[in-house]
Design a protein around this motif. Structure first.
Motif, PDB file in Angstrom:
ATOM      1  N   GLY A  46       0.834  -1.198   0.000  1.00 56.44           N
ATOM      2  CA  GLY A  46       0.000   0.000   0.000  1.00 56.44           C
ATOM      3  C   GLY A  46       0.866   1.244   0.000  1.00 56.44           C
ATOM      4  O   GLY A  46       0.516   2.257  -0.612  1.00 56.44           O
ATOM      5  N   TYR A  47       1.989   1.146   0.689  1.00 56.66           N
ATOM      6  CA  TYR A  47       2.905   2.293   0.717  1.00 56.66           C
ATOM      7  C   TYR A  47       3.336   2.640  -0.711  1.00 56.66           C
ATOM      8  O   TYR A  47       3.253   3.788  -1.149  1.00 56.66           O
ATOM      9  N   HIS A  71      -2.621   8.905   5.368  1.00 53.77           N
ATOM     10  CA  HIS A  71      -1.432   8.120   5.705  1.00 53.77           C
ATOM     11  C   HIS A  71      -0.136   8.748   5.170  1.00 53.77           C
ATOM     12  O   HIS A  71      -0.128   9.426   4.143  1.00 53.77           O
ATOM     13  N   GLU A  89      -9.048   8.919   3.258  1.00 51.97           N
ATOM     14  CA  GLU A  89      -9.164   7.492   3.558  1.00 51.97           C
ATOM     15  C   GLU A  89     -10.633   7.209   3.832  1.00 51.97           C
ATOM     16  O   GLU A  89     -11.359   8.110   4.269  1.00 51.97           O
ATOM     17  N   ASP A 142      -8.187   5.978  -0.152  1.00 49.63           N
ATOM     18  CA  ASP A 142      -7.355   4.886   0.353  1.00 49.63           C
ATOM     19  C   ASP A 142      -8.243   4.004   1.236  1.00 49.63           C
ATOM     20  O   ASP A 142      -8.729   4.441   2.273  1.00 49.63           O
ATOM     21  N   ALA A 146      -7.351   1.191   2.779  1.00 53.16           N
ATOM     22  CA  ALA A 146      -6.511   0.228   3.510  1.00 53.16           C
ATOM     23  C   ALA A 146      -7.265  -0.431   4.671  1.00 53.16           C
ATOM     24  O   ALA A 146      -7.150  -1.638   4.894  1.00 53.16           O
ATOM     25  N   HIS A 147      -8.049   0.359   5.411  1.00 54.30           N
ATOM     26  CA  HIS A 147      -8.688  -0.185   6.625  1.00 54.30           C
ATOM     27  C   HIS A 147     -10.140  -0.610   6.407  1.00 54.30           C
ATOM     28  O   HIS A 147     -10.817  -0.965   7.362  1.00 54.30           O
ATOM     29  N   LYS A 178      -3.985  -5.915   5.602  1.00 54.33           N
ATOM     30  CA  LYS A 178      -4.849  -5.838   6.800  1.00 54.33           C
ATOM     31  C   LYS A 178      -5.931  -6.922   6.703  1.00 54.33           C
ATOM     32  O   LYS A 178      -5.655  -8.056   7.044  1.00 54.33           O
TER      33      LYS A 178
HETATM   34  C1  LIG Z   1      -4.273   4.151   5.450  1.00 50.61           C
HETATM   35  C2  LIG Z   1      -3.081   3.360   5.031  1.00 50.61           C
HETATM   36  N1  LIG Z   1      -2.668   3.448   3.763  1.00 50.61           N
HETATM   37  C3  LIG Z   1      -1.601   2.761   3.328  1.00 50.61           C
HETATM   38  C4  LIG Z   1      -0.881   1.955   4.178  1.00 50.61           C
HETATM   39  C5  LIG Z   1       0.311   1.237   3.675  1.00 50.61           C
HETATM   40  O1  LIG Z   1      -0.064  -0.082   3.355  1.00 50.61           O
HETATM   41  P1  LIG Z   1       0.997  -1.256   3.387  1.00 50.61           P
HETATM   42  O2  LIG Z   1       1.128  -1.683   4.808  1.00 50.61           O
HETATM   43  O3  LIG Z   1       0.390  -2.302   2.491  1.00 50.61           O
HETATM   44  O4  LIG Z   1       2.268  -0.726   2.833  1.00 50.61           O
HETATM   45  C6  LIG Z   1      -1.283   1.823   5.511  1.00 50.61           C
HETATM   46  C7  LIG Z   1      -0.509   0.962   6.432  1.00 50.61           C
HETATM   47  O5  LIG Z   1      -0.519   1.066   7.601  1.00 50.61           O
HETATM   48  C8  LIG Z   1      -2.419   2.544   5.952  1.00 50.61           C
HETATM   49  O6  LIG Z   1      -2.831   2.483   7.212  1.00 50.61           O
END
Ligand SMILES: Cc1ncc(COP(=O)(O)O)c(C=O)c1O
Length: 471
Positions: free
Chosen positions: A103-104, A128, A181, A214, A216-217, A248
C-alpha cells in the motif's frame, strides 16, 4: 567509530527524542500472549485454517513459486501477475487495475506521479504517511492543502480557497485532487464522502477534480463481497481512484490501484515504485488468490457479519463502561457513542484516556500487545490506546477486556489520578528542553518489550500529526 556522519545521525536522533519521538532497535517482538485486540488483521485471516489449506494446495499445483525475476517492466510481468490483476479489475468493477508490492508503494506511486504541474491537492490532515510522501515528491508539491480531519466545513473552506488561488482549475486547465481514507485507523471514523462529493459537484466542474480514496482499513470488511466502503455507499462511479491494500483484512501484503485505463497506463510509464522494484513473487500471488477466494465468497460474508456483530457488541460494552468511570480515565469519541446508523459499525475503537502509558502497561502485563498513543503523537486531550475487534475474537474475550478496563479504572492508584486529573501524564522526559542523547526512550515504568511496543507505535503515529500547512 566517530565521523561527521555518525555525529549528524546521533544529533538527529537526539532531536527526535527531545521532541518526544522515541526510537527503537527492533530487538524484541511486541508481546502478545493474550487475544488479538490490537492488530489490523480484521478478519483474522493471518490465522485462518482454510486460507492455510487452500494456499498450500495451490502451492503444490503451481509451476512457479518464487521470485518474479524482475520489475513488471522487465521479466517480472508474468501471466500470473496479469491473471491476478484481471481478476481484481473484475472483482472491484473498475475500468483498470494495477498491482503494487505494498500500500505504501501504491500511494507513493499515485500521488508521486499522477498530479501534474499546476494541479492542486486537498487532503484530510490524517491521511497516511504514504500519501504524504507521494505528494511531497509530486509535481503539485507546492499546492498541497490539508483540511481538518473529517470536517466538511473545513473541506468546503479549503476547497473555496484553493479554487480562488488556482483559477486554472475551473478554467479546465488543471485538476484538483482530493485525498482521503475511507476509514481512519487512528480515530476509527469514516470519511464523509457523500457530503464531500456533493460540495465538489457544487463548486468544481465535472472533469476538473479527481478523488482518490485509500481503503486500507475498509477493504475486505465493508461493501458487497468485501469490495470496500466506496462500494458499500454505491459511489464507485463518483470516485476516480481507489487504493486497496492487502496487509490488513486480507492477511497478506501488496495492493491494487483501481482507476481509469489512462491513469493505469500513465502509472506504468511513470510510477517509480512500480518501475524500479521487483514485482511480487509467485508465492504472494498464490496466497492472494487464496485470500480473495475466501474474502469474496460465503466464508468472507460470514467473517464480515461476525466482525460487525462483535464490533456492535464491543461498542455497547464500552459505552456502558464509560457511563460508570471518570471520563478522564476512559471515554470514547462522539462518533463511537452515537454512530451514523446508515454506516456499518467500525471495528476500530480509540479508547481515550489521560493515562495512556499506564493503561497500555496494565494491558501489556496481562499479555496484550497494547500500545499507548500519548502526546505528542496525538494532541493533548486525545491520548489513547487503540483497540481493534477481529472476526476471530469471541464475546468472552471482549467481555474480559472490558472487565480488565473497569478493574484498571477502579484501582485506587488510577482512580485517584482520574479524580485529580489535571494535565495528561506526559513523561517528564518529553517536557525537557536540554540535550538528552543518553536518555532512555519512553516511560521508565515499562519493560523493554513494553517500551518497544509503545516506542514503535508512537514513532509511526507521530507522522500523523505533523502539520504540513495550517488550514
Ligand atoms: C491508510 C493506510 N494506507 C496505506 C498503508 C500502507 O499499506 P501497506 O502496509 O500495504 O504498505 C497503511 C498501512 O498502515 C495505511 O494504514
Amino acid at each position: 567509530m566517530s565521523s561527521a556522519l555518525h555525529f549528524a545521525l546521533e544529533r538527529a536522533m537526539a532531536f527526535r527524542l527531545k521532541k518526544g519521538m522515541p526510537s527503537t532497535d527492533l530487538s524484541e517482538p511486541i508481546p502478545s500472549s493474550a487475544p488479538d485486540l490490537f492488530s489490523n488483521d480484521y478478519l483474522s485471516m493471518a490465522s485462518n485454517p482454510q486460507l492455510r489449506r487452500d494456499f498450500l494446495e495451490k502451492l503444490m499445483d503451481s509451476p512457479s513459486l518464487f521470485g518474479s525475476r524482475g520489475s513488471r517492466l522487465l521479466a517480472g510481468n508474468t501471466p500470473e501477475h496479469m491473471a491476478l490483476e484481471n481478476r481484481l479489475q473484475q472483482y472491484f468493477q473498475t475500468p483498470a487495475a494495477l498491482l503494487f508490492n505494498s500500500g505504501y508503494d501504491a500511494n507513493v506511486a499515485f500521488f508521486g506521479s499522477v498530479p501534474q504541474e499546476g494541479d492542486a491537492i486537498i487532503f484530510d490532515e490524517l491521511v497516511h504517511a504514504s500519501c504524504r510522501d507521494g505528494m511531497a515528491a509530486s509535481r503539485a508539491r507546492k499546492a498541497l492543502h490539508p483540511f481538518a480531519h473529517n470536517s466538511v466545513a473545513s473541506f468546503e473552506r479549503t476547497l473555496k480557497q484553493v479554487l480562488a488561488e488556482c483559477p486554472q482549475i475551473t478554467a479546465r486547465k488543471a485538476t484538483l485532487f482530493v485525498s482521503v481514507e475511507s476509514l481512519y485507523s487512528m480515530d476509527g471514523d469514516f470519511c464523509p464522502l457523500p457530503e464531500m462529493l456533493r460540495l465538489l459537484d457544487q463548486y468544481v466542474p465535472r472533469g476538473c477534480y479527481h478523488v482518490a480514496v485509500d481503503e486500507a482499513h475498509s477493504t475486505g470488511i465493508f461493501g458487497p463481497g468485501g469490495r470496500g466502503f466506496v462500494a458499500e455507499l454505491g459511489l464507485q462511479n463518483r470516485v476516480h481512484t481507489v487504493i486497496h491494500t492487502f496487509g490488513k483484512a486480507r492477511g497478506l501484503t501488496g495492493a491494487v490501484i483501481a482507476t481509469s485505463a489512462v491513469v493505469r497506463r500513465y502509472l506504468i510509464q511513470y510510477a517509480r515504485p512500480l518501475i524500479f522494484s521487483t514485482s511480487l513473487p509467485h508465492i504472494n500471488l498464490i496466497a492472494l488468490e487464496a485470500s480473495f477466494d475466501i474474502v469474496e465468497g460465503p466464508l468472507g460474508d460470514q467473517l464480515r457479519e461476525r466482525l460487525h456483530d462483535l464490533s456492535a457488541y464491543f461498542r455497547k460494552l464500552l459505552v456502558e463502561l464509560t457511563e460508570t468511570v471518570p471520563k478522564s480515565l476512559i471515554s470514547l469519541p462522539g462518533s463511537h457513542i452515537t454512530p451514523d446508523p446508515l454506516i456499518s459499525t467500525t471495528p476500530i475503537f480509540p479508547i481515550l484516556t489521560s493515562q495512556p502509558i499506564a493503561l497500555a502497561t496494565f494491558f501489556q502485563k496481562h499479555g496484550y500487545s497494547a500500545q499507548p498513543i500519548p502526546y505528542p503523537a496525538v494532541p493533548r486531550g486525545q491520548e489513547r490506546i487503540r483497540v481493534v475487534v477481529h472476526s476471530g475474537n469471541s464475546e468472552q474475550q471482549l467481555c474480559d477486556f472490558v472487565t480488565l478496563l473497569r478493574q484498571w479504572a477502579s484501582s485506587p492508584e488510577i482512580a485517584s489520578l482520574g479524580a485529580n486529573h489535571g494535565p495528561v501524564s506526559v513523561p517528564e522526559r518529553l517536557k525537557r528542553e536540554d540535550s538528552i542523547v543518553e536518555e532512555k526512550p519512553v516511560s521508565s515504568v515499562a519493560s523493554t518489550g513494553q517500551r518497544l511496543a509503545s516506542v514503535w507505535f508512537s514513532w509511526i503515529t507521530s507522522f500523523l500529526w505533523v502539520p504540513v500547512k495550517r488550514y
